[in-house]
Design a protein around this motif. Structure first.
Motif, mmCIF file in Angstrom:
data_model
loop_
_atom_site.group_PDB
_atom_site.id
_atom_site.type_symbol
_atom_site.label_atom_id
_atom_site.label_comp_id
_atom_site.label_asym_id
_atom_site.label_seq_id
_atom_site.Cartn_x
_atom_site.Cartn_y
_atom_site.Cartn_z
ATOM 1 N N ASN A 171 -0.798 4.758 -1.745
ATOM 2 C CA ASN A 171 -1.812 5.815 -1.729
ATOM 3 C C ASN A 171 -3.136 5.357 -1.110
ATOM 4 O OD1 ASN A 171 -2.009 8.543 -2.254
ATOM 5 N ND2 ASN A 171 -2.882 8.293 -4.285
ATOM 6 N N PHE A 172 -3.199 4.119 -0.659
ATOM 7 C CA PHE A 172 -4.295 3.522 0.099
ATOM 8 C C PHE A 172 -5.519 3.166 -0.748
ATOM 9 C CE2 PHE A 172 -7.256 2.950 3.689
ATOM 10 C CZ PHE A 172 -6.435 2.227 4.536
ATOM 11 N N THR B 241 0.810 -1.213 0.000
ATOM 12 C CA THR B 241 0.000 0.000 0.000
ATOM 13 C C THR B 241 0.844 1.264 0.000
ATOM 14 O OG1 THR B 241 -1.629 -1.217 1.299
ATOM 15 C CG2 THR B 241 -1.919 1.142 1.184
ATOM 16 N N SER C 222 -1.176 9.717 1.804
ATOM 17 C CA SER C 222 -2.036 8.699 1.187
ATOM 18 C C SER C 222 -3.439 9.276 0.985
ATOM 19 C CB SER C 222 -2.080 7.454 2.079
ATOM 20 O OG SER C 222 -0.785 6.945 2.286
ATOM 21 N N SER D 107 3.502 -1.962 4.129
ATOM 22 C CA SER D 107 4.254 -0.777 3.713
ATOM 23 C C SER D 107 5.739 -1.095 3.623
ATOM 24 C CB SER D 107 4.056 0.362 4.714
ATOM 25 O OG SER D 107 2.703 0.744 4.812
#
Length: 496
Positions: free
Chosen positions: A268-269, A266, A326, A292
Motif C-alpha cells: 500500500n506504499f 511494499t 496503493s 514488490s
C-alpha cells in the motif's frame, strides 16, 4: 505544524484534526505542510537515546498541538513493556552491507504494531481536542497484518468502535485466526468475497459518503481510519527509519553523515513512504528500493511512470503485498508535483475512471532520482527464504524475503555497495506453511499449529508467545459478505 489535503491544498488541519478524521472530506490525504529538518548534530544526539525518547523527540516536531506530557504518555503507553525486545526494534546483519530491521517484536508479530500500538493513544488524545464526546468508529480494510494490529491496539479503548474487513481467501491461516479470535467488546471482524483492493475501495467510499456521515453525526459518532491513510498511522513509521540510522551510528557500522539505502517490501506504499519522508527530513538516504511480489504495479510505475491497475490480480505467498491500488502513493504524487493539488486530482480521477495514469516527464524524473524498484514471483521468494537460512542461519517470512531478493538483484545489477537497511515486516511463524515449503520440509495436510511446531523443530527458532497462545482458540467472528455488502454491514453493526 498544520496539514494540507492532497486534493485541496487550501484545506488545512491541525495534527489532532488530521488524526481524528483520518481522511479529508473530499477524499484527499493529509500531508505535513513542511518537513522538520535533522542536522547531523541532532542525529548524533538521537543515537544516544532510547527508542521511546527518539520517538517522542521526532513526533514532537509533527504533533505540535500535543503537550509534552501528552506526547510522552502516548509514546510510553505504546512501547513500554509491549515488545519482546527492550529496544523495540532490532538490526540483524545480513552479509557485509545489508541489515534487516526487525519491526515485528510487538504483540501481533508484524511491523504494523510499530504504529498501531501508538495510534489508539494519538487518536483518543486528538479526539478530546477536536471532537470531545463523540464515539470514534474506525473502519479498517486489511490485507492481513493491519487488521490484527489495529484490533489489538484498540480493543476496549473507551470511546472507540472498530470494524475490520479482510479478504476471506487472501490472508494466511494464522492471520485469519489472529483476527477472528480477537478479544474486546468494541470490535467486529468480517471477511469479504474479494481482494484487499475491493475492501479498501469500499471503505474509502464510505468515508466520503456525506449522507452516511450525517446519520453518524446524529448518533454522536464519527468515522476515522487506522489504515496508513491516517497520518497518525504513518508518522510513527518515520521514527523507525531514523532510529535504525541512529543504531548503525551508535554501533559504529557507519560514520555520521554516511548515506544508507532503504529497501522495503511494499503493497500500500505507506511503509516506504515513511522512509521517503525520513529522507525529506534530512536522513542521509541514497536510494529507496521498492520491492514488490508478482503484483508488480509499483515496479512498473517506478520504471515507466505508468500506474496501471488493469492487470491480473495474483494471490501469492506474501499476501499482505497483494495490492493493486496503493493508497499512499497519492502522498508521493503530491510531493513530486510540488504540492500541486490540481495535478494530483487529475491523476487520481484518471485512476478512478480509467484504472491508470501516466506521470508527466518532470515528475517521472524526480521519481527515478529517489527510487529504484524490483519484483519477484513466489518461486524466487521461496528460494530467497531458503538461501537466507542456509547462508546466514536467518529465518525470514515471505514478505521480508521479497525485499531480500529485490535488494540482492539491485546490488548485483548496479554494483551499489552502500550499506542498506531492509525492512523485515513479519515473524516467519505467521506464514509457517510457505516457509516450511521453502525450506524443503513437508507441509501438506498439516494443521496450522502442527506447521508451527514443525517449523520450530526444524529451524531451532522460537515460536512467538503471541502466536503460541492462539492454539486451541475458537473464532468469535465468522461473518462474510460480498464486497457490495460492506456498507450494509457497517450500517447494521452501527444500528443506523
Amino acid at each position: 505544524m498544520n496539514y494540507n489535503s492532497t486534493r485541496d491544498s487550501h484545506r488545512t488541519a491541525s495534527a489532532a484534526e488530521a488524526i481524528a478524521t483520518g481522511i479529508s472530506r473530499e477524499g484527499g490525504l493529509f500531508v505535513p505542510e513542511r518537513f522538520p529538518q535533522l542536522t547531523q548534530e541532532r542525529l548524533l544526539q538521537l543515537s544516544k537515546l532510547s527508542y521511546i525518547e527518539r520517538a517522542k523527540d521526532i513526533l514532537g516536531e509533527y504533533l505540535t498541538d500535543f503537550t509534552e506530557e501528552e506526547l510522552y504518555r502516548c509514546v510510553s503507553g505504546a512501547y513500554a513493556g509491549k515488545f519482546d525486545d527492550e529496544s523495540v526494534t532490532n538490526l540483524a546483519r545480513l552479509g557485509d552491507n545489508a541489515y534487516l530491521l526487525e519491526l515485528w517484536h510487538g504483540p501481533t508479530c508484524a511491523f504494523k504494531d510499530m504504529a498501531l500500538q501508538l495510534l489508539p493513544h494519538l487518536l483518543t488524545t486528538s479526539a478530546k481536542k477536536v471532537v470531545d464526546g463523540k464515539e470514534i468508529v474506525i473502519l479498517v480494510a486489511t490485507s492481513g497484518d493491519t487488521g490484527k494490529a489495529a484490533l489489538e491496539g484498540f480493543k476496549d479503548i473507551p470511546g472507540t468502535r472498530m470494524l475490520v474487513f479482510y479478504p476471506e481467501q487472501g490472508v494466511s491461516p494464522m492471520q485469519k485466526l489472529q483476527m477472528t479470535t480477537q478479544e474486546g467488546g468494541n470490535v467486529a471482524v468480517c471477511g469479504i468475497r474479494g481482494n484487499f483492493d475491493d475492501a479498501q475501495t469500499a471503505v474509502k467510499r464510505i468515508f466520503t459518503d456525506q449522507a452516511l456521515a450525517g446519520r453518524l453525526e446524529q448518533s454522536g459518532r464519527m468515522f476515522s481510519s487506522a489504515n496508513s491513510i491516517n497520518w497518525g498511522r504513518l508518522a510513527p513509521q518515520i521514527v523507525y527509519y531514523i532510529s535504525a540510522y541512529c543504531d548503525l551510528l551508535a554501533d559504529e557500522e557507519i560514520a555520521l553523515g554516511d548515506p544508507i539505502n532503504i529497501c522495503v517490501p511494499t503493497g500500500n506504499f505507506g511503509n516506504i513512504l515513511a522512509a521517503y519522508y525520513a529522507k525529506r527530513m534530512g536522513l542521509p538516504v541514497a536510494k529507496l528500493i521498492c520491492a514488490s511480489n508478482e503484483n508488480n504495479v509499483l515496479t512498473e510505475f517506478i520504471e515507466t511512470g505508468v500506474y496501471n491497475r488493469n492487470r491480473p490480480f495474483h494471490t501469492t505467498i506474501s499476501p499482505s503485498m497483494d495490492i493493486l491500488i496503493s493508497s499512499n502513493l497519492e502522498r508521493l504524487l503530491y510531493a513530486l508535483a510540488d504540492n500541486d493539488d490540481a495535478q494530483v486530482r487529475a491523476l487520481m480521477d484518471s485512476l478512478s475512471a480509467e484504472g491508470s495514469y501516466t506521470l508527466p516527464a518532470p515528475m517521472l524524473e524526480r521519481l527515478r532520482d529517489e527510487f529504484a524498484a524490483g519484483c519477484c514471483d513466489d518461486g524466487a521468494t521461496r528460494a530467497a527464504i531458503r538461501a537466507t537460512f542456509d547462508t546466514y542461519s536467518y529465518l525470514c517470512d515471505p514478505h521480508t524475503a521479497v525485499a531480500v531478493k529485490v535488494y540482492q538483484d539491485y546490488a548485483a545489477r548496479t554494483g551499489d555497495a552502500t550499506k542498506t537497511v531492509i525492512a523485515s515486516t513479519a515473524n516467519p511463524f505467521k506464514f509457517s506453511h510457505s516457509v516450511l515449503e521453502a525450506l524443503g520440509e513437508p507441509a501438506e495436510g498439516l494443521a496450522e499449529f502442527e506447521l508451527v511446531e514443525r517449523l520450530a523443530a526444524c529451524t531451532g527458532c522460537e515460536i512467538p508467545a503471541g502466536l503460541a497462545s492462539l492454539k486451541g482458540r475458537v473464532p468469535r467472528f465468522s461473518d462474510v459478505c460480498d464486497r457490495e455488502g460492506i456498507l450494509d454491514y457497517v450500517v447494521e453493526q452501527l444500528g443506523l
